[in-house]
Design an enzyme around this catalytic site. Structure first.
Site, PDB file in Angstrom:
ATOM      1  N   LYS A  13      12.960   4.783   5.020  1.00 47.67           N
ATOM      2  CA  LYS A  13      11.533   4.688   5.293  1.00 47.67           C
ATOM      3  C   LYS A  13      11.296   4.977   6.777  1.00 47.67           C
ATOM      4  O   LYS A  13      11.993   4.458   7.647  1.00 47.67           O
ATOM      5  CB  LYS A  13      11.026   3.285   4.932  1.00 47.67           C
ATOM      6  CG  LYS A  13       9.525   3.174   4.779  1.00 47.67           C
ATOM      7  CD  LYS A  13       9.142   1.809   4.228  1.00 47.67           C
ATOM      8  CE  LYS A  13       7.636   1.726   4.008  1.00 47.67           C
ATOM      9  NZ  LYS A  13       7.232   0.400   3.475  1.00 47.67           N
ATOM     10  N   ARG A  71      -3.748  -8.280 -11.981  1.00 51.04           N
ATOM     11  CA  ARG A  71      -2.506  -7.985 -12.690  1.00 51.04           C
ATOM     12  C   ARG A  71      -1.927  -9.233 -13.357  1.00 51.04           C
ATOM     13  O   ARG A  71      -1.087  -9.124 -14.251  1.00 51.04           O
ATOM     14  CB  ARG A  71      -1.485  -7.391 -11.720  1.00 51.04           C
ATOM     15  CG  ARG A  71      -1.907  -6.062 -11.133  1.00 51.04           C
ATOM     16  CD  ARG A  71      -1.048  -5.685  -9.933  1.00 51.04           C
ATOM     17  NE  ARG A  71       0.328  -5.475 -10.265  1.00 51.04           N
ATOM     18  CZ  ARG A  71       0.903  -4.292 -10.480  1.00 51.04           C
ATOM     19  NH1 ARG A  71       0.178  -3.192 -10.397  1.00 51.04           N
ATOM     20  NH2 ARG A  71       2.176  -4.199 -10.764  1.00 51.04           N
ATOM     21  N   GLU A 108       2.979 -10.242  -9.796  1.00 47.97           N
ATOM     22  CA  GLU A 108       1.856 -11.180  -9.800  1.00 47.97           C
ATOM     23  C   GLU A 108       1.855 -12.080 -11.031  1.00 47.97           C
ATOM     24  O   GLU A 108       1.501 -13.265 -10.948  1.00 47.97           O
ATOM     25  CB  GLU A 108       0.534 -10.422  -9.700  1.00 47.97           C
ATOM     26  CG  GLU A 108       0.278  -9.763  -8.361  1.00 47.97           C
ATOM     27  CD  GLU A 108       0.969  -8.417  -8.211  1.00 47.97           C
ATOM     28  OE1 GLU A 108       0.919  -7.840  -7.101  1.00 47.97           O
ATOM     29  OE2 GLU A 108       1.565  -7.932  -9.202  1.00 47.97           O
TER      30      GLU A 108
END
Length: 647
Positions: free
Chosen positions: A286, A400, A372
């Site tokens: 990243k 969610r 979640e």
């Protein structure tokens, strides 16, 4: 040394790079990385994830026939290089700007975006749906479907549900696991690349297919043993046993920044026959190729505008603390007084402020990953044992876990406290991240307490009130961005359950506010008073239980009652209207105007512009009040001197 001729200018669409040599594709990746850095320096956005997939983006578009071959980017944070290569380079510096490109993939934006993605872990499910549709339609030649999913998104159960389904579906799908949380030493990388190229080659797959056909001639127990032996051999050799068990043919890991590794494996997968889904494991870094991003703890996940040379991000002038920071301070204050308080987040400790809470109370802070559903039920489990869990999740992400909120929390009447950050409009992240439905989807649940602070000082009170509620679930919502600069208490006050407050008393118009639109209500009241229309302003504080005594008094003593909230239709205003209808207020001639967000998605823009577009400003309140009174603004007002007291 002869300078290289720029290549990016020659690429208008992915088809333009399919005749490039490997060296040219490497050069193109370098130019694409520089273009991405320069773009995000201008616009802000998600830089680190995009830099990590530059080579992968180039390689996929060079090998596959997009857009006929479907390419789905999970979440969409990493799709900036993809947008540049797919006909949007001329608009890339409008990224996340008013009227410009979305920060995520969007079907309406380009045929190269076959699926809109902004919430995590949806790509494999969508890709499998496309692959099944392709097979049902009998397409020949078969189009490829490629889903690129990051390692973080693999912490969500939905990804594994999709993989389990795909493994048994008989529809070919290529999943690229973009793993930026591990590294490969060079010798291991070279061996892994060789093995990956070998086991993805047509000759190996043909030999494997022959072995499978031969094994079917064995007695069934021996067939199963032979198949398992082959899968485990490859799984142990490459590390992909888990994915093999889910029914995927595992290839990797390979270096996602090395074109010599990427291109031959992708070509092998493109040309492979059969119906088995494949998982290609690529390892990336990243922030790759930009030193400040590589050195950053979060790899420049989300950045404001920045200086390309130094990496220094533009800083807003000092202002009040953000609501997120205030929430963290308030929760820490409560946790210092109550050892039962614990905090749960779903992969957003920094975004929700729980990183600060975690430094103070590391053993009482739980980051469960992008999960979640699990976060909600995990918190419910702790509540059953007498702890006081605060589940801090963005409003848009709590959607969610809604089934778990209903069945695992509300139905069991468990005291889980939901702290919903980013409620209302969220600016540049747009409609996908707007937290506008929570009032509607929580307000229908029996027993749920729902609160909203009007400002950052009241957020302290919301936290204190939620901490004190031990006999039922509760939720409070607060916006993105800074407060208005009020002095903060050391600890919040516990509100009287279901009671609002009156800030200003009048007699003609009543404005009942839920949340931070209160200050627009006060501005509107000043303007109406200047026109001669005496106006009451009240802060509801609670949507549920609703302060029905306050609502009744406002309805009885005013000609017009206006509610205002930064939520969708079906929230606070609907709750007030329901009560008024059953108490006969409309029969008595009350003019009621519920101000909510309009029944449409609002695109990315500045928060102030979004509120104007939504019609939730002080000027809009004034307009609705005057229209309800049927006032011609050119005519003089006739003020009514009678006031009332809500006490």
């Amino acid at each position: 040394m002869t300078p290289r001729t720029p290549l990016l200018d020659r690429v208008k669409l992915p088809a333009d790079l399919r005749n490039f040599s490997t060296d040219q594709l490497k050069q193109l990746a370098d130019e694409l990385r520089a273009e991405t850095i320069d773009t995000v320096a201008t616009t802000g956005g998600h830089l680190g994830a995009s830099l990590g997939v530059v080579e992968l983006t180039v390689a996929i578009h060079a090998v596959f026939d997009t857009p006929r071959d479907r390419l789905i980017w999970d979440v969409g944070h990493q799709a900036y290089p993809h947008k540049i290569l797919t006909g949007r380079r001329d608009r890339i510096r409008t990224l996340r700007q008013p009227g410009g490109l979305s920060g995520f993939t969007r079907r309406s934006e380009s045929e190269y975006d076959p699926f809109g993605a902004a919430h995590s872990s949806t790509s494999i499910s969508a890709g499998l749906g496309m692959a099944v549709a392709r097979d049902l339609k009998g397409e020949t030649p078969k189009r490829n479907v490629i889903a690129v999913i990051g390692d973080g998104a693999m912490s969500a159960g939905m990804a594994y549900e999709a993989m389990n389904n795909a493994g048994a579906s008989g529809s070919r799908l290529i999943v690229v696991l973009n793993d930026n949380d591990m590294s490969i030493a060079p010798p291991v990388g070279a061996m892994s690349a060789y093995l990956s190229r070998l086991i993805s080659s047509r000759s190996f797959l043909s030999l494997r297919d022959f072995a499978v056909r031969m094994a079917k001639r064995f007695p069934r127990p021996l067939e199963r043993t032979a198949r398992r032996a082959e899968e485990y051999a490859r799984g142990i050799l490459t590390g992909g046993t888990l994915f093999e068990e889910l029914g995927f043919y595992y290839v990797g890991p390979i270096d996602g920044h090395n074109m010599e590794h990427l291109l031959p494996v992708l070509r092998n997968l493109r040309d492979a026959e059969g119906d088995e889904p494949v998982l290609l494991h690529v390892v990336t870094q990243k922030g790759k190729g930009y030193a400040p991003a590589e050195a950053s703890a979060d790899k420049y996940h989300g950045v404001s505008k920045f200086n390309v040379v130094t990496g220094e991000q533009a800083k807003a002038p000092p202002g009040p603390p953000s609501y997120t920071k205030v929430f963290a301070q308030a929760l820490i204050a409560e946790a210092e007084a109550d050892s039962r308080i614990v905090a749960v987040t779903a992969a957003m400790p920094g975004g929700t402020g729980l990183d600060a809470f975690g430094k103070k109370f590391p053993e009482r802070t739980f980051d469960v990953g992008i999960a979640e559903q699990h976060a909600v039920t995990f918190a419910a489990g702790m509540a059953t044992e007498g702890l006081a869990p605060f589940c801090a999740i963005y409003s848009t992400f709590l959607q969610r876990g809604y089934d778990q909120v209903v069945h695992d929390v509300a139905l069991q009447n468990l005291p889980v406290r939901f702290a919903m950050d980013r409620a209302g409009m969220v600016g540049a992240d747009g409609a996908t991240h707007a937290g506008v439905y929570d009032l509607a989807y929580l307000g229908c649940l029996p027993g749920m307490v729902i609160m909203a602070p009007a400002d950052e000082a009241e957020l302290f009170d919301c936290v204190a009130t939620a901490a004190a509620i031990d006999d039922r679930p509760s939720a409070f919502r607060y916006p993105r961005g800074e407060g208005i600069g009020l002095e903060l208490p050391k600890r919040g006050r516990v509100w009287e359950m279901g009671k609002g407050r009156v800030l200003r008393e009048g007699s003609k118009v009543a404005i009942l506010c839920f949340g931070p639109r209160l200050y627009d209500g006060l501005k509107a009241a000043d303007a109406l008073a200047a026109r001669g229309y005496s106006t009451t302003v009240a802060d509801a504080r609670f949507m549920k239980p609703l302060d029905t005594a306050l609502v009744d008094q406002l309805a009885r003593h005013h000609e017009v009652l206006i509610t205002i909230e930064d939520g969708a239709i079906g929230g606070f205003g609907s709750a007030v209207a329901h009560h008024l209808a059953w108490t006969g207020a409309f029969d008595r001639g009350l003019k009621f105007r519920p101000m909510t967000l309009p029944d449409r998605f609002i695109d990315h823009n500045t928060p102030a512009a979004q509120l104007i577009e939504a019609g939730l400003t002080a000027n809009d309140i004034i307009t609705h009040a005057l229209n309800a009174l049927k006032v011609d603004e050119a005519s003089p007002a006739r003020p009514n001197p009678v006031a009332f007291s809500a006490q």
